[in-house]
Design an enzyme around this catalytic site. Structure first.
Site, PDB file in Angstrom:
ATOM      1  N   TYR B  64      79.692  29.300  19.119  1.00 35.51           N
ATOM      2  CA  TYR B  64      79.920  28.453  20.292  1.00 35.51           C
ATOM      3  C   TYR B  64      81.139  27.576  20.017  1.00 35.51           C
ATOM      4  O   TYR B  64      81.346  27.152  18.881  1.00 35.51           O
ATOM      5  CB  TYR B  64      78.679  27.589  20.520  1.00 35.51           C
ATOM      6  CG  TYR B  64      78.555  27.030  21.913  1.00 35.51           C
ATOM      7  CD1 TYR B  64      78.271  27.859  22.990  1.00 35.51           C
ATOM      8  CD2 TYR B  64      78.699  25.667  22.151  1.00 35.51           C
ATOM      9  CE1 TYR B  64      78.134  27.342  24.268  1.00 35.51           C
ATOM     10  CE2 TYR B  64      78.563  25.147  23.434  1.00 35.51           C
ATOM     11  CZ  TYR B  64      78.281  25.989  24.482  1.00 35.51           C
ATOM     12  OH  TYR B  64      78.152  25.481  25.749  1.00 35.51           O
ATOM     13  N   ASN B 148      71.700  21.266  32.574  1.00 41.00           N
ATOM     14  CA  ASN B 148      71.553  22.208  33.685  1.00 41.00           C
ATOM     15  C   ASN B 148      71.702  21.594  35.075  1.00 41.00           C
ATOM     16  O   ASN B 148      72.502  22.093  35.877  1.00 41.00           O
ATOM     17  CB  ASN B 148      70.239  22.973  33.557  1.00 41.00           C
ATOM     18  CG  ASN B 148      70.237  23.869  32.320  1.00 41.00           C
ATOM     19  OD1 ASN B 148      71.290  24.324  31.891  1.00 41.00           O
ATOM     20  ND2 ASN B 148      69.084  24.101  31.726  1.00 41.00           N
ATOM     21  N   ASN B 174      67.489  33.045  38.482  1.00 42.04           N
ATOM     22  CA  ASN B 174      66.246  32.567  37.880  1.00 42.04           C
ATOM     23  C   ASN B 174      66.494  31.725  36.624  1.00 42.04           C
ATOM     24  O   ASN B 174      65.554  31.219  36.025  1.00 42.04           O
ATOM     25  CB  ASN B 174      65.349  33.764  37.538  1.00 42.04           C
ATOM     26  CG  ASN B 174      63.944  33.325  37.175  1.00 42.04           C
ATOM     27  OD1 ASN B 174      63.445  32.352  37.737  1.00 42.04           O
ATOM     28  ND2 ASN B 174      63.321  34.024  36.246  1.00 42.04           N
ATOM     29  N   SER B 175      67.766  31.576  36.235  1.00 38.43           N
ATOM     30  CA  SER B 175      68.076  30.746  35.070  1.00 38.43           C
ATOM     31  C   SER B 175      67.775  29.286  35.406  1.00 38.43           C
ATOM     32  O   SER B 175      67.564  28.929  36.568  1.00 38.43           O
ATOM     33  CB  SER B 175      69.551  30.892  34.703  1.00 38.43           C
ATOM     34  OG  SER B 175      70.353  30.283  35.704  1.00 38.43           O
ATOM     35  N   VAL B 177      69.828  26.785  35.294  1.00 35.41           N
ATOM     36  CA  VAL B 177      70.880  26.296  36.192  1.00 35.41           C
ATOM     37  C   VAL B 177      70.659  26.873  37.592  1.00 35.41           C
ATOM     38  O   VAL B 177      70.763  26.166  38.591  1.00 35.41           O
ATOM     39  CB  VAL B 177      72.288  26.676  35.673  1.00 35.41           C
ATOM     40  CG1 VAL B 177      73.349  26.374  36.725  1.00 35.41           C
ATOM     41  CG2 VAL B 177      72.597  25.929  34.385  1.00 35.41           C
TER      42      VAL B 177
END
Lengths: 372, 372
Positions: B64, B148, B174-175, B177
């Protein structure tokens, strides 16, 4: 009677088509009568020179988003599509209520798909823009002034505020827009990294693009060399990467090019010569704040004021006057007035065959002679 | 002596690692001493609940862009990386010179990679933001408030000025966020077209997303039906297409989604679950003036003022108070104070194994108990 009618018909000529298809097969020449005096708010113009741009070919093929309208050039005829979007014309007669235009003025088109592959035409006074006449401004400059140089100029100015000495990276750097980008960037003190395909005469091409003001010329293959791309990122751009990329290629070579971009960069597309999509790692968008968008000069004309357009033309003409924006490499195809429509049409179809075969690196401009 | 030392060490605990790798293998628990009184301009806080977000896993893996710093939790120890970027904490003690914070206040992190998988910590007063306490705001809300929901809120507000009744299209709907997008869009009177993967329980998922306020739910496969996409373009959006697309998937399903976008649209990426690039026809950029960019809430925090951040938190907390932003589906993993570090570390590694295997649709939140 036959003679008289023919003589009248040959007064003007246009390169036309009635349904979309391959230009080398479907284009023909159509003779039409002399124009009447211009109605109010219009002017009669005579095209001096009109380029055959790649997008013009796509319009005739019916694969371009901008569509021409049917034009009733000949009485009693259902109408034809006249080819050509760009061109330089001279005003021959001015209708009542028109200000700022006089016979003899040079004008360019701001309305797209004007049908510039013709001799004399009547147009709305607001659909043309007077081109200032300055020393050094040739017919070729004028005829190629409304598409490629403004595309280059606007892409260099509308997205990223670049400081003197900053880099711009572009692919397809040998295209007409690419060459304009090199010159306009150089005139602003910007450095250009110019990407081109590998080819036998790469040394000559490099020399040519550097003579126009290009800072560096590399091939797409060169970008595979990690030590070179690291050098570009670390040494050339002091670790910041490049903030503006111009794309007319797409496909994998553009993915490589995008890796040279720094934080908050723009990648602006104006073509896709590879016919591949633009494919980029999503991480560039999320973590480097890359923005990709597209530029289309036709949209710019639609969304900007007449004043904006006049200023842009003046800016470009000034660059020409200062010797900073050269004529594109070109070849002029004259369609003589004495040709029959059959012969004239054949000339155009022949050149279209050569263009389709990729035999022209140079821009071809039509000079359609007429007796009007 | 052994007992006393152990007792002191167990006062606090953090989930740590010393080099990047798979969380299920390299995470361990480390006990550390009670905190001294906070130095000036800092506060001591006690984490109440800290989520394990997908990005946290990537940080531990070392893949990341945001990197944690070495933290000297234990005297004489060279330092460890403490996991966790997001979390809800309670202020326990306030250093001199700190205004606007008092013991008992709830705070969230505005500095990224704060190491929230720990019990009590000392932090800069400006690295946290007080969360207004309102009826209905739970610890779970607080612990999941800074990544989010702000991502959803900002993507809906920063790019396109949407009018009531306009559509937004998103994939990965469906996440976490995605579910926040549905709710925040609904609260503004926007319609959402929610794309999800085809699955056996699609009817249940559709019901769930519609219960949150989603207007329509479709699978990526549904978009292969040309008559449906035409209906979306012509009927649902009155021929205009959708002006905002949100992407956390990329790959070919996102290419299909982009075809639902109208002129001058934005496609904003915040993830790439398909691990494929974002690949789009160049014509969308040139002729439809599509802009694609990316959103990263960490960058937003870095580039916005404290006042902006406070306003954003207030807006989101208000939505919670109005019942318009629900807790995400979640499961709480408690790490009991009486666990040995070995046992505590094993609990975390076990849950990471399950998360890596995709066995959790729900968000997992850590509750790290301590005696301080």
């Amino acid at each position: 009677m036959a003679f008289r009618s023919t003589s009248l018909l040959r007064a003007n000529r246009a390169i036309v088509y009635t349904q979309t298809g391959e230009p080398s097969q479907i284009l023909s020449a159509l003779t039409y009568k002399p124009l009447p005096a211009p109605p109010p708010e219009t002017v009669n113009i005579k095209y001096l020179l009109s380029p055959i741009n790649p997008a013009d070919v796509n319009v005739v093929q019916g694969v371009y988003p901008a569509k021409p309208s049917l034009t009733p050039l000949v009485e009693g005829h259902p109408g034809v599509f006249v080819g050509g979007n760009e061109g330089l014309a001279e005003v021959t007669q001015v209708g009542s209520g028109v200000s700022g235009l006089a016979a003899g003025d040079w004008v360019v088109m701001t309305k797209s798909q004007a049908g510039t592959w013709s001799s004399s035409r009547n147009v709305g006074a607001l659909d043309v823009l007077k081109l200032p006449r300055v020393d050094g401004l040739t017919e070729v400059h004028g005829a190629t002034m409304t598409v490629n140089p403004p595309t280059a100029y606007n892409m260099l100015h509308e997205y990223v505020k670049l400081e003197k000495g900053e880099w711009v990276v572009q692919n397809g750097a040998n295209s007409a827009v690419g060459q304009a980008v090199i010159q306009i960037a150089a005139s602003r003190g910007l450095k250009t990294l110019n990407l081109v395909r590998s080819r036998p005469d790469i040394a000559d091409l490099t020399k040519k693009l550097k003579a126009l003001g290009g800072t560096e010329v590399l091939t797409y293959e060169d970008l595979a060399d990690r030590s070179l791309t690291e050098k570009i990122m670390k040494d050339w751009t002091a670790g910041k990467g490049i903030r503006l990329g111009l794309n007319c290629v797409s496909g994998k070579d553009t993915t490589s090019m995008a890796r040279l971009l720094g934080h908050d960069a723009y990648l602006v597309s104006y073509g896709a010569m590879s016919k591949q999509p633009l494919s980029l790692p999503t991480s560039l968008f999320i973590f480097k704040n890359l923005t990709t968008t597209g530029f289309w000069q036709s949209r710019w004309y639609k969304t900007h004021t007449r004043d904006n357009k006049e200023k842009l033309m003046k800016t470009l003409v000034d660059l020409v006057a200062q010797g900073k924006l050269k004529e594109p490499e070109h070849e002029i195809l004259t369609i003589p007035a004495e040709d029959s429509d059959e012969a004239a049409g054949q000339r155009v179809r022949d050149i279209m065959t050569k263009i389709a075969a990729g035999q022209y690196g140079k821009k071809v401009l039509l000079k359609i002679e007429s007796t009007q």
